[in-house]
Design a protein around this motif. Structure first.
Motif, PDB file in Angstrom:
ATOM      1  N   VAL A  59       0.869  -1.197  -0.190  1.00  0.00           N
ATOM      2  CA  VAL A  59      -0.064   0.204  -0.118  1.00  0.00           C
ATOM      3  C   VAL A  59       0.811   1.323   0.158  1.00  0.00           C
ATOM      4  O   VAL A  59       0.668   2.050  -0.692  1.00  0.00           O
ATOM      5  CB  VAL A  59      -1.058   0.234   1.157  1.00  0.00           C
ATOM      6  N   ALA A  60       1.871   1.275   0.799  1.00  0.00           N
ATOM      7  CA  ALA A  60       2.700   2.343   0.826  1.00  0.00           C
ATOM      8  C   ALA A  60       3.499   2.561  -0.373  1.00  0.00           C
ATOM      9  O   ALA A  60       3.654   3.932  -0.845  1.00  0.00           O
ATOM     10  CB  ALA A  60       3.874   2.254   1.891  1.00  0.00           C
ATOM     11  N   ILE A  61       4.036   1.573  -0.967  1.00  0.00           N
ATOM     12  CA  ILE A  61       4.821   1.772  -2.209  1.00  0.00           C
ATOM     13  C   ILE A  61       3.724   2.247  -3.487  1.00  0.00           C
ATOM     14  O   ILE A  61       4.022   3.044  -4.327  1.00  0.00           O
ATOM     15  CB  ILE A  61       5.131   0.497  -2.777  1.00  0.00           C
ATOM     16  N   ILE A  96       1.570   6.542  -6.960  1.00  0.00           N
ATOM     17  CA  ILE A  96       0.521   7.461  -7.376  1.00  0.00           C
ATOM     18  C   ILE A  96       0.988   9.000  -7.012  1.00  0.00           C
ATOM     19  O   ILE A  96       0.627   9.767  -7.769  1.00  0.00           O
ATOM     20  CB  ILE A  96      -0.770   7.098  -6.576  1.00  0.00           C
ATOM     21  N   GLY A  97       1.641   9.232  -5.928  1.00  0.00           N
ATOM     22  CA  GLY A  97       1.818  10.515  -5.566  1.00  0.00           C
ATOM     23  C   GLY A  97       2.940  10.999  -6.516  1.00  0.00           C
ATOM     24  O   GLY A  97       2.948  12.084  -6.887  1.00  0.00           O
ATOM     25  N   PHE A 126       3.338  11.222  -0.338  1.00  0.00           N
ATOM     26  CA  PHE A 126       4.574  10.536   0.390  1.00  0.00           C
ATOM     27  C   PHE A 126       4.681  10.645   2.001  1.00  0.00           C
ATOM     28  O   PHE A 126       5.176   9.696   2.494  1.00  0.00           O
ATOM     29  CB  PHE A 126       5.842  11.237  -0.272  1.00  0.00           C
ATOM     30  N   SER A 127       3.986  11.524   2.482  1.00  0.00           N
ATOM     31  CA  SER A 127       3.818  11.594   3.961  1.00  0.00           C
ATOM     32  C   SER A 127       3.012  10.355   4.431  1.00  0.00           C
ATOM     33  O   SER A 127       3.286   9.842   5.341  1.00  0.00           O
ATOM     34  CB  SER A 127       3.351  13.088   4.490  1.00  0.00           C
ATOM     35  N   ILE A 128       1.897  10.207   3.812  1.00  0.00           N
ATOM     36  CA  ILE A 128       1.065   9.058   4.366  1.00  0.00           C
ATOM     37  C   ILE A 128       1.714   7.840   4.072  1.00  0.00           C
ATOM     38  O   ILE A 128       1.571   7.024   4.996  1.00  0.00           O
ATOM     39  CB  ILE A 128      -0.254   9.134   3.481  1.00  0.00           C
TER      40      ILE A 128
END
Length: 154
Positions: A98-100, A105-106, A127-129
């Protein structure tokens, strides 16, 4: 091969964290000072996403070859109650993917934004999320979820 990839995965996490913190710092500074989105800002955005993708590949290799996970899935009904096994079998993997995805997406959204401020804001938020999720999903030595050393050795 497994132990080498596991060590690389452990070391590479520091590159992911450092690059994420740095790109978030630059994005925050860019937002608050209303500076222009430079060539280097774009390169840092791109390389942070690339480093995260390399880490994902290393993680998938570890995931496929891990004796811990092979045991977990072979004995799923009994292993699911073991939090340490469940953390690595499901939670760590899912949260990191999920983080990647959020970083990807960001990065893609920031690249396509029209103004410099929008680019910085997009990077800052996405990127912070992702960084928060990564902090939760890393098995820190002090983590109540599962713990491992800061750097694995042979």
């Amino acid at each position: 091969m497994y132990s080498t990839v596991l060590i690389l995965h452990s070391i590479f996490r520091w590159l992911v964290l450092l690059s994420l913190v740095y790109v978030i710092f630059r994005a925050g500074r860019g937002c608050f000072t209303k500076s222009s989105f430079s060539f280097w800002d774009n390169k840092i955005r791109h390389w942070t996403a690339t480093i995260a993708h390399i880490q994902l590949i290393l993680g998938i290799l570890v995931y496929m070859k891990s004796p811990l996970l092979q045991y977990y899935f072979a004995n799923f009904k009994t292993s699911i109650s073991n939090w340490d096994l469940t953390f690595f079998g499901l939670l760590h993997f899912v949260l990191m993917v999920v983080a990647i995805v959020l970083i990807t997406i960001g990065s893609a959204k920031a690249k396509r934004k029209a103004t410099d401020l929008e680019k910085f804001k997009t990077i800052l938020v996405w990127f912070s999320i992702a960084l928060i999720i990564i902090f939760i999903a890393i098995p820190w030595p002090f983590s109540p979820l599962a713990n491992r050393p800061y750097i694995r050795t042979f």
